[in-house]
Scaffold this active site. Sequence first.
Site, PDB file in Angstrom:
ATOM      1  N   GLY A  26       0.818  -1.206   0.000  1.00 52.12           N
ATOM      2  CA  GLY A  26       0.000   0.000   0.000  1.00 52.12           C
ATOM      3  C   GLY A  26       0.847   1.249   0.000  1.00 52.12           C
ATOM      4  O   GLY A  26       1.850   1.299  -0.706  1.00 52.12           O
ATOM      5  N   GLU A  86       5.516  -3.120   1.080  1.00 54.73           N
ATOM      6  CA  GLU A  86       5.612  -2.933  -0.365  1.00 54.73           C
ATOM      7  C   GLU A  86       4.863  -1.658  -0.698  1.00 54.73           C
ATOM      8  O   GLU A  86       3.643  -1.634  -0.744  1.00 54.73           O
ATOM      9  CB  GLU A  86       4.992  -4.134  -1.093  1.00 54.73           C
ATOM     10  N   CYS A 117       2.045   0.311  -8.679  1.00 49.92           N
ATOM     11  CA  CYS A 117       3.121   0.906  -7.879  1.00 49.92           C
ATOM     12  C   CYS A 117       4.413   1.014  -8.674  1.00 49.92           C
ATOM     13  O   CYS A 117       5.290   1.789  -8.324  1.00 49.92           O
ATOM     14  CB  CYS A 117       3.333   0.115  -6.605  1.00 49.92           C
TER      15      CYS A 117
END
Lengths: 547, 491
Positions: free
Chosen positions: B200, B222, B257
């Site tokens: 997140g 992460e 991401c």
Amino acid sequence: MAFVSAGLFKHPTRCYRSTSIIGVGLLGTSTYRHDYKINRVSFPNSIPSSYYCCATLSTTMEEVKPAFDADEAAILVNGLRKTFNSGKTKSYEWRISQLESISKMVDEKEKEIIKALHEDLSKPELEAYLSEILMVKSSCTLALKELKQWMMPKKAETSLATYPSSAEIVSEPLGVVLIISTWNFPFSLSLDPVIGAIAAGNAVVLKPSEIAPATSSLLSRLIGEYMDQSAVIVVEGAVAETSALLEQKWDKIFFTGGARVGRIVMAAAAKNLTPVTLELGGKCPAIVDSNVNLQIASRRIVAGKWVCNNGQACIGVDYIITAKEFAPKLIEALVSAVEEIFGKDPMESKERSRIINSFHFSRLIKLLDEDKVSEKIVFGGQRDGSQLQIAPTILLDVPEDSLIMQEEIFGPLLPIITVERLEDSFAMINRKSKPLAAYLFSDDEQMKREFVHNVYAGGMAINDTILQVTVPSLPFGGVGESGMGSYHGKFSFDAFSHKKAVLYRSFAGESPTRYPPYTPGKQKQIKALLSGNIFKIILALLGWFKD
Amino acid sequence: MGIEVEKKAGFDTESAKEVVKELRASFVAGKTKTYEWRRTQLTAMLKMMDENEPQIVAALTDDLSKPELESSIYEIAMLKNSCKLALKEMKHWMMPKKAKTSLTSFPSSAEIVSDPLGVVLIISAWNYPFLLSLDPVVGAIAAGNAIVLKPSEISPSTASLLAKLVKKYLDCSCIKVVEGAVPETTALLEQKWDKIMYTGNGRIARIVMAAAAKHLTPVVLELGGKSPVIVDSGINLQVATRRIIAGKWGCNNGQACISPDYIITTKDYALELVDSFKCELERFYGKNPLESKDLSRIVNSNHFARLLKLLDEDKVSSKIVYGGERDETNLKIAPTILLDVPQDSLIMNEEIFGPLLPIIMIDKVEDSFDLINYSGAKPLAAYLFTNNKKLKEKFVEKVSAGGLVVNDTTVHLAEPSLPFGGVGESGMGAYHGKFSFDTFSHKKAVLYRSFAGDAAVRYPPYTAGKLRLMRALLGGSIMGIIRALLGWSKP
């Protein structure tokens, strides 16, 4: 104090910064050995450095007012970050030169180091040599020998998914790191992580423990003298200084100490998303089977308990588990090993460290004098408050709910717990928090296998104690309450490195399947490709050619 | 049964405690530790994906309007690969690794044993809600742990599908899904775990790590960051552009991401690059990209508004050179390129996580490294397109990021031989392939000795002779050892 030797005055300008911090820091520590501290604090005044004098003068006469506050910590980190950003610490040459300096420092200052350890802990010379000096030296030697290899990017396989490509894992330094060390092996537990941090190319702040003040101050002085002052700094001090340091943003924090402070360190690290290595302790059990060479087993237990800083070691044997009917034999053997090694009156022996300070002395006495415990002493029990000594003490069958079985002993007391069947001991150990080490003495292969398979601990040794930490090919670190992360040998390098994944591609090998618009044909092809079915791939490819 | 309790709105600390208690009992019983259990669970997971692919794709469409191909590749196929790799390699991974021993402990042997950590918590994200939930679960199973998975409430269809499927296919006494938002997560975070893996953002990650600190629980975080793409001139521009598009809009419409966050290129090359983008984007998504079925939507109205705020900032909106269209009812924003946005704009100071792509111009391509490192926040990924070997080397040496790709974007994720994880603001710890197994294992050092090889020199009383011998032994000088031995034999 005689200890404040010429070394400092020879290089006043090179070490002023860290010494100043140290001198001040000490004022804020516990009251133990007060005269010593006064000495330490007053000597800096003779150093011709304005920076230093300001810091000291303003605090010498006052109570507890640490001059090293968050602002100063910020300035310190800033300076180190500048050095790091300049790329200085990243070069192979710099790392080698610093490691060589540590090696040289240890060679040249062996006597002083041994003396400081004697002052802090009455640590016997051979013990000091083995567990402190030699540990550091061999870590340095190994790092110097292997560094080039460690620094080399590691090739990684690539797969069909990215074909054609090549890949590697690059170890890069994390940046500016903080190492907070402890008092029981105040020299090696300070420098061993520093070696890893330097090998990995970081700028380093080391905060040695104020509870071993002689070593702390020696470290500060020596590092000031031998190491690159723009990248490796010692900050001495206690809670206030440590808090000031913990408020800063670090790229890694490496902490050795107790679980309570470990939690504080990790919570502080969380604010800046700083990864931590926590080297804690725990109640390390030793299981003794009845089929062993009892003389050797006993000697090795003695070596892992009283010969190891008098039990004040995180991997020292905390308690023994053995079968009920074997206990008397074991006690007899332990007693004779103790007498063989320390003589008939162990209180007189110079071969054991003393208890670090009166606080820990009374903590241990409290464990020993608990009602249901004191009657269980089968050997030893003598204490001498003025010398901070407690005799090697063996207790049989202390109750599970006693203090001594609830907290880490960290001293010369050794309870023996008896069980009906030795196999029961595994569950017993696992019911407690995971210890940093667990030991088994047994000649039974099945027993060994089950021990390794069933017992959770940071590390283990079979038929010996503590030696696992001397093997640099083994990671040293805890799990659960005994910590997280590990170091030693290449693991130290890894602990202070980021493993950067790098994938190289060329402009060839382009497949339109990868891009939108996602036609049904493309979907079929991709699915076939990904399922790895060659026949389907061919079909799909064919399909694609007439898409 | 457990699941019913968990699904109620009243999942509180007590219920969390119960869940952990049950899992811990399974773990302590040794159930999850056997190779058989791990294998069965991974096989079941594979089966679950084979049998439910349409449902998974539908849930992802529901949550994100994710194009089917993207779902098939990035969510399902990636996960299947993870499972298959683990099934193939697990026996090998589980094997104790021999370690060399040294003179100090002679004679001895040593090995490193991978122990499961215990009961672990996996908190996952909404952008790849299937993959980012189950990929860590694969690692945690392979390593022999009991698991609670908390999928993101922001992708509710996938979350509830995961709860249903996990319950149906996997061992409920060891693997549980807890659905929920902040209160449920808080209740979970109060428990003692043996590992927490969170995917997140940095803000929540700090909360997670602070909660973990209370129990000395190790964490894998992460996170994300502004992943830059440096584009040098003199390259195959079409291929480069396509690969950037694939990593940006082809990856959940920029909501990934490791998606390119912004581009750095030289002043004289920028226009060419923009032209190439226009041409390829139109080829991929048509004249009206808001209508394209090949682009995910923005996950929800919060994020939609957030992105518009970035886009509509005064000094930014004038910089749009392509796109900019939006459709609020369908939560769609067209692929948008901005040229030369100011460094102090919002869009250059937070992770974009959407279909906006600013291009920053510099004089010399080498200056880009400093620009990237300047902020101090290390991104999860950094990309470089170039044919210049020197520049590649410099890039790898100078740019600090979780991972790097040269001449492509995002594909390093698909290489299980590479650790996937951030550094600094982009996170800590790594996973994928064997790294996933390692992340959920404790590496237990084991030293074996026999009762032979006991040297009196190790024990006090420490005579001068012993000290000499010890120094010689450890100094490794043979002559010294002999001399000391001789000296020692007649102390």
